[in-house]
Design an enzyme around this catalytic site. Sequence first.
Site, short mmCIF file in Angstrom:
data_model
loop_
_atom_site.label_atom_id
_atom_site.label_comp_id
_atom_site.label_asym_id
_atom_site.label_seq_id
_atom_site.Cartn_x
_atom_site.Cartn_y
_atom_site.Cartn_z
CE LYS A 19 -2.16 -1.10 3.92
NZ LYS A 19 -1.59 -2.44 4.18
NE ARG A 93 -4.55 -1.76 9.55
CZ ARG A 93 -3.63 -1.28 8.79
NH1 ARG A 93 -3.73 0.21 8.71
NH2 ARG A 93 -2.54 -1.82 8.54
NE ARG A 127 7.19 -3.06 6.62
CZ ARG A 127 5.97 -2.80 6.36
NH1 ARG A 127 5.10 -2.13 5.49
NH2 ARG A 127 4.98 -3.40 7.43
NE ARG A 160 5.88 -0.89 10.52
CZ ARG A 160 4.66 -0.90 9.94
NH1 ARG A 160 4.75 -0.25 8.52
NH2 ARG A 160 3.57 -1.47 10.27
NE ARG A 171 1.28 -5.34 11.18
CZ ARG A 171 2.45 -5.21 10.52
NH1 ARG A 171 3.48 -5.75 10.66
NH2 ARG A 171 2.32 -4.41 9.44
N1 LIG Z 1 8.62 -8.21 -4.13
C1 LIG Z 1 7.74 -6.95 -4.00
N2 LIG Z 1 8.05 -6.47 -3.02
C2 LIG Z 1 7.21 -5.32 -2.60
C3 LIG Z 1 6.19 -4.78 -3.84
N3 LIG Z 1 5.74 -3.75 -3.31
C4 LIG Z 1 6.15 -3.30 -2.22
N4 LIG Z 1 7.13 -4.45 -1.87
C5 LIG Z 1 7.97 -4.36 -0.59
O1 LIG Z 1 7.18 -5.03 0.44
C6 LIG Z 1 7.14 -4.41 1.74
C7 LIG Z 1 5.81 -3.79 2.15
O2 LIG Z 1 5.38 -2.73 1.21
P1 LIG Z 1 4.56 -1.59 1.79
O3 LIG Z 1 4.51 -0.60 0.86
O4 LIG Z 1 5.43 -1.16 2.98
O5 LIG Z 1 3.39 -2.27 2.31
P2 LIG Z 1 2.10 -1.96 3.05
O6 LIG Z 1 2.23 -2.45 4.43
O7 LIG Z 1 0.91 -2.47 2.51
O8 LIG Z 1 1.89 -0.39 3.32
C8 LIG Z 1 8.18 -3.34 1.62
O9 LIG Z 1 9.41 -3.98 1.84
C9 LIG Z 1 8.34 -3.16 0.07
O10 LIG Z 1 9.39 -2.53 -0.49
C10 LIG Z 1 6.21 -5.66 -4.98
O11 LIG Z 1 5.25 -5.23 -5.89
N5 LIG Z 1 7.02 -6.71 -5.06
N1 LIG Z 2 -7.02 2.59 10.59
C1 LIG Z 2 -6.44 1.93 11.68
N2 LIG Z 2 -7.17 1.25 12.65
C2 LIG Z 2 -6.57 1.06 13.87
N3 LIG Z 2 -5.18 0.78 13.97
C3 LIG Z 2 -4.64 1.05 13.14
C4 LIG Z 2 -5.12 1.82 11.74
N4 LIG Z 2 -4.07 2.03 10.98
C5 LIG Z 2 -2.90 1.83 11.39
N5 LIG Z 2 -3.14 1.01 12.58
C6 LIG Z 2 -2.32 0.61 13.56
O1 LIG Z 2 -1.04 0.93 13.10
C7 LIG Z 2 -0.18 -0.39 12.70
C8 LIG Z 2 0.68 -0.13 11.58
O2 LIG Z 2 -0.08 0.30 10.40
P1 LIG Z 2 0.56 0.52 8.77
O3 LIG Z 2 1.54 0.89 8.95
O4 LIG Z 2 -0.70 0.54 8.17
O5 LIG Z 2 0.68 -1.38 8.77
P2 LIG Z 2 0.91 -1.81 7.02
O6 LIG Z 2 1.45 -0.77 6.33
O7 LIG Z 2 1.92 -2.90 7.58
O8 LIG Z 2 -0.35 -2.40 6.58
C9 LIG Z 2 -1.30 -1.37 12.59
O9 LIG Z 2 -0.93 -2.83 12.65
C10 LIG Z 2 -2.25 -0.81 13.69
O10 LIG Z 2 -1.94 -1.29 15.01
#
Ligand SMILES: Nc1nc2c(ncn2[C@@H]2O[C@H](COP(=O)(O)OP(=O)(O)O)[C@@H](O)[C@H]2O)c(=O)[nH]1
Ligand SMILES: Nc1ncnc2c1ncn2[C@@H]1O[C@H](COP(=O)(O)OP(=O)(O)O)[C@@H](O)[C@H]1O
Length: 213
Positions: A19, A93, A127, A160, A171
């Site tokens: 995301k 969420r 990550r 993290r 999660r």
């Molecule tokens: N292999 C791969 N890794 C990705 C891709 N998009 C994001 N990542 C990696 O996966 C991890 C999670 O991505 P992140 O954008 O932080 O995901 P979020 O938790 O949904 O916001 C990070 O280390 C990114 O660099 C993808 O399309 N392919």
């Molecule tokens: N909309 C939300 N409602 C409740 N908790 C949240 C929300 N957004 C973030 N959090 C808290 O912050 C943590 C990290 O969120 P986030 O950075 O969005 O994680 P990821 O990118 O790995 O999905 C979540 O695991 C939760 O504890």
Amino acid sequence: MVLPRVIRAVIMGPPGSGKGTVSGRITKTFGLKHISSGDILRANINAQTELGLLMKSCIDQGQLVPDDVMSRLILNDLRAIDGTSWLLDGFPRTVSQAEALDDVYTLNTVVNLNVPFQTIKQRLTSRWTHLPSGRVYNTDFNPPKVPGFDDETGEPLFQRDDDRPETVTRRLKSYETQTEPVLEYYRSKELSPFSHILNTGIFPSALVSIIPE
Ligand SMILES: Nc1nc2c(ncn2[C@@H]2O[C@H](COP(=O)(O)OP(=O)(O)O)[C@@H](O)[C@H]2O)c(=O)[nH]1
Ligand SMILES: Nc1ncnc2c1ncn2[C@@H]1O[C@H](COP(=O)(O)OP(=O)(O)O)[C@@H](O)[C@H]1O
């Protein structure tokens, strides 16, 4: 193609689905403001605000922050940028958060990133995050130019606390029970995640190519 005057979009997907990464590309390309709930919470923890101190243990244990706290926080931020196009990342969420958002704003688009849990576990263990900006790297997928340091500022990167394997499992469970129902909620409102983008053409089709398989 006619773009709406103000774009109000949400990006959804399990933790680690990309995301933050995809949001960065979308907001740069289309000039939207990126509002990441996780980045806002981590900034509060880092600045040791009252909210940050209260929420830290909850986040470190992989639990969701209470709905009323989260909704108030995000809706306040949105009020401050009224009239601007935005992309929400990490909020809503839960169905209760989606309803709170709906009470105030009508969304144009919901993007859903669909990534298998096994892939997610691998991604999160590698990550690395630049806390002040929220920029993320991955030692396999998009490594920083200098290992351990942010490309733009040269500042150190962190892993993290909530990316530990046992916390990731918690999660993902919370995603299944609390967040997946939000997708159903949007489907029932005919904001069908993903196909909505393709059908309405709110974003050029190039967007589709930057969304991970
Ligand atoms: N292999 C791969 N890794 C990705 C891709 N998009 C994001 N990542 C990696 O996966 C991890 C999670 O991505 P992140 O954008 O932080 O995901 P979020 O938790 O949904 O916001 C990070 O280390 C990114 O660099 C993808 O399309 N392919
Ligand atoms: N909309 C939300 N409602 C409740 N908790 C949240 C929300 N957004 C973030 N959090 C808290 O912050 C943590 C990290 O969120 P986030 O950075 O969005 O994680 P990821 O990118 O790995 O999905 C979540 O695991 C939760 O504890």
